[in-house]
Design an enzyme around this catalytic site. Structure first.
Site, mmCIF file in Angstrom:
data_model
loop_
_atom_site.group_PDB
_atom_site.id
_atom_site.type_symbol
_atom_site.label_atom_id
_atom_site.label_comp_id
_atom_site.label_asym_id
_atom_site.label_seq_id
_atom_site.Cartn_x
_atom_site.Cartn_y
_atom_site.Cartn_z
ATOM 1 N NE ARG A 47 -10.789 30.597 -14.643
ATOM 2 C CZ ARG A 47 -10.273 29.400 -14.851
ATOM 3 N NH1 ARG A 47 -10.545 28.396 -14.046
ATOM 4 N NH2 ARG A 47 -9.482 29.185 -15.892
ATOM 5 C CE LYS A 161 4.263 15.878 -14.134
ATOM 6 N NZ LYS A 161 3.306 15.389 -13.141
ATOM 7 C CG HIS A 191 7.773 17.099 -6.936
ATOM 8 N ND1 HIS A 191 7.003 16.637 -7.960
ATOM 9 C CD2 HIS A 191 7.772 16.115 -6.011
ATOM 10 C CE1 HIS A 191 6.566 15.429 -7.659
ATOM 11 N NE2 HIS A 191 7.001 15.089 -6.473
ATOM 12 C CE LYS A 195 10.281 13.231 -4.680
ATOM 13 N NZ LYS A 195 9.286 13.004 -3.654
ATOM 14 C CD GLU A 229 3.029 7.781 -7.786
ATOM 15 O OE1 GLU A 229 2.780 8.684 -6.992
ATOM 16 O OE2 GLU A 229 2.670 7.799 -8.979
ATOM 17 C CG ASP A 248 1.551 11.698 -13.815
ATOM 18 O OD1 ASP A 248 1.418 12.930 -13.707
ATOM 19 O OD2 ASP A 248 1.452 10.918 -12.845
ATOM 20 C CG HIS A 253 8.746 13.053 -11.573
ATOM 21 N ND1 HIS A 253 8.917 14.411 -11.505
ATOM 22 C CD2 HIS A 253 7.431 12.835 -11.276
ATOM 23 C CE1 HIS A 253 7.764 14.984 -11.197
ATOM 24 N NE2 HIS A 253 6.840 14.055 -11.064
ATOM 25 C CE LYS A 353 -0.628 8.248 -10.479
ATOM 26 N NZ LYS A 353 0.163 8.889 -9.422
#
Ligand code: BG6
Length: 509
Positions: A47, A161, A191, A195, A229, A248, A253, A353
């Site tokens: 934009r 995603k 993704h 890997k 993570e 998420d 994954h 996380k």
């Protein structure tokens, strides 16, 4: 690797973080390696008003910061790459913007000597998901999409995603995509599949003959998949608070990892043969229902703590997070695969996380030998009930990528004393080349037309069916059952207990 055909790559969402951190650096690396055909062009669409020149400056800055090969600012390689990049300002719901884009693409074709009916297009949707359908609709209306059966040229669309936020929205999105595109033109990206070590799961299982015969309920006692993570929500608080760990990480994954670990051998390595097996596997997992939600799931949310010496605030104090949010930043699930190979074997999935470390690992624990010959002679490292620790195979996805097999060994000496030892293979020690980043591999595959590592419509829907069960179970709780854990730990104590007890009980059966 095969070399690609000249293509114009259009990135929608060109001002976003994903473009700067991942997509542009990935394209730069594949171009440095000579894997992009001469005449390949990159067009950013977003934009914000910007000239081609301004876009190129931003690209060079992003590459200095994020490219794997660490180019120097102002270097020739940066200049050469950025000179193949262009920018188109536009709105995602404005037909004129898409006509302007078409004109730009045709002009670039002409400059490249590509005849008007021959230009290949790869559209990358790196935008928020609420504009996916709109963009694809506009591409359709303004004549950007070519016949999927054309031999002269192709159009492909990569979609990031999240593919929906539940089963219903995923089906709606798939419907609106398939109104314009053929499934062969849709590249849903996860993704993790790019890997190296994730691809190695298939290589390991189906390229060797010694493990596959043990890969079933007769020899395996349970499987753990961990994606831990150490990062928090990293400025994505409002996205994350609407999503949570289940949507998420698990829907995509983790279920992909599970599918690769547990699926049947495909008849070939052709895209649909592999994807058929993944769908069959996902469809064999009974969704967790509201009745067993507490026996099969634990969710957590991080509270203030320390990670790597840095203070981390409560999740509830992160920017963009609702102060009374019950979004999970951690989830542990117990799943079963109801098929001949895996009946009765628990699969534990755990992700979160703000945990102690970054670690993605698949652990396959094998059954104990039928007779505990050495149970009274082991070296204090017991596997419970006076037995040796069971054999464990660990497929380490990241970091320190590699494979570890833990086995019982006799300690030298007169006595028959056993102790667990690891046989280890570490990628870094064996292969001298740095692995390509996941996006490098996947974008190149899309240009080459290889859909093996992309997610098919039925795969997305099968994964959502499972996740929907958990979401419904959680929604049915009068008071959300969410366990706090301190940032920098391995998650809620309740999750460890839940898994440990479950394993103990299943062994007692
Ligand atoms: C993304 C999630 O898909 O994967 C992020 O949206 C997560 O929240 C990331 O941090 C993890 O990817 P990786 O490659 O760092 O393990």
């Amino acid at each position: 690797m095969n070399k690609s055909e000249p293509t114009t790559i259009v990135i929608f969402g060109a001002s976003g973080d994903l473009t700067r951190r991942k997509l542009i650096p990935a394209l730069f690396e594949v171009s440095l390696e000579g894997l992009l055909a001469k005449g390949t062009r990159i067009v950013g669409f977003a934009r914000r008003e910007k000239s081609h020149e301004q876009f190129r400056v931003e690209i060079e800055e992003a590459l200095v910061e994020f490219a794997r090969s660490k180019p120097n600012a102002g270097s020739d390689e940066l200049k050469v790459f950025s000179s193949s990049c262009y920018y188109q300002t536009g709105n995602y719901d404005n037909g004129k913007s898409f006509h302007d884009l078409k004109e730009l693409l045709e002009r670039l074709d002409k400059e490249n000597g590509v005849s008007p009916d021959k230009g290949n297009r790869l559209f990358y949707l790196a935008t928020p998901p609420n504009v996916f359908s709109g963009i694809v609709g506009m591409l359709g209306q303004t004549g950007h999409i070519v016949d999927p059966n054309s031999d002269d040229r192709w159009t492909r669309v990569i979609i990031e995603k999240p593919f929906g936020r539940d089963l219903e929205t995923a089906c709606t999105l798939n419907k609106s995509l398939s109104a314009i595109l053929d499934e062969r033109q849709i590249y849903r990206i996860d993704h993790y599949l790019g890997k190296e070590t994730v691809q190695n799961i298939m290589a390991f299982r189906f390229g060797n003959s010694i493990f596959e015969p043990l890969w079933d309920r007769r020899y395996v006692s349970h499987v753990h998949i961990t994606v831990a993570e150490a990062v928090c929500v990293e400025g994505r608080g409002s996205y994350y608070d609407n999503s949570g760990a289940l949507r998420d990480m698990v829907q995509n994954h983790m279920l992909q990892l599970l599918a690769l670990v547990a699926m049947e051998p495909p008849a070939s390595f052709a895209p649909n043969a592999v994807r058929d097996e993944k769908v069959k596997l996902l469809s064999a997992i009974p969704p967790i229902g509201a009745g067993d939600i507490n026996e099969c799931s634990i969710r957590g949310q991080y509270a203030a703590g320390t990670i790597d010496g840095k203070l981390v605030p409560d999740y509830l104090r992160e920017n963009g997070v609702q102060p009374n949010s019950v979004t999970e930043t951690f989830v542990a699930l117990k799943l079963h695969v109801d098929n001949w190979r895996w009946a009765g074997i628990p699969f534990y999935l755990r992700t979160g996380k703000a945990l102690a470390e970054r670690l993605t690992e698949v652990n396959i624990e094998f059954r104990q030998p039928p007779l505990a010959l050495f149970s009274h002679m082991q070296n204090g490292k017991s596997g419970g009930r006076g037995r040796m620790k069971p054999n464990m195979l660990s497929l380490r996805v990241q970091p320190n990528e590699g494979i570890r097999l833990s086995i019982g060994m006799k300690v030298p000496g007169q006595k028959m004393v056993l102790e667990p030892q690891d046989m280890e293979f570490c990628y870094e020690d064996v292969f001298d080349v740095e692995s390509a980043g996941a996006y490098e591999r996947l974008i190149l595959d899309a240009i080459l037309g290889d859909t093996t590592l992309f997610i098919r419509q039925d795969e997305v829907e099968a994964a959502w069916k499972l996740v929907n069960g958990v979401l419904c179970g959680w929604a049915s709780e009068e008071v959300p059952h969410i366990h706090l854990y301190r940032a920098g730990t391995w998650g809620p104590y309740a999750a460890d207990e839940f898994i440990k007890n479950d394993i103990r009980n299943s062994k007692a059966l």
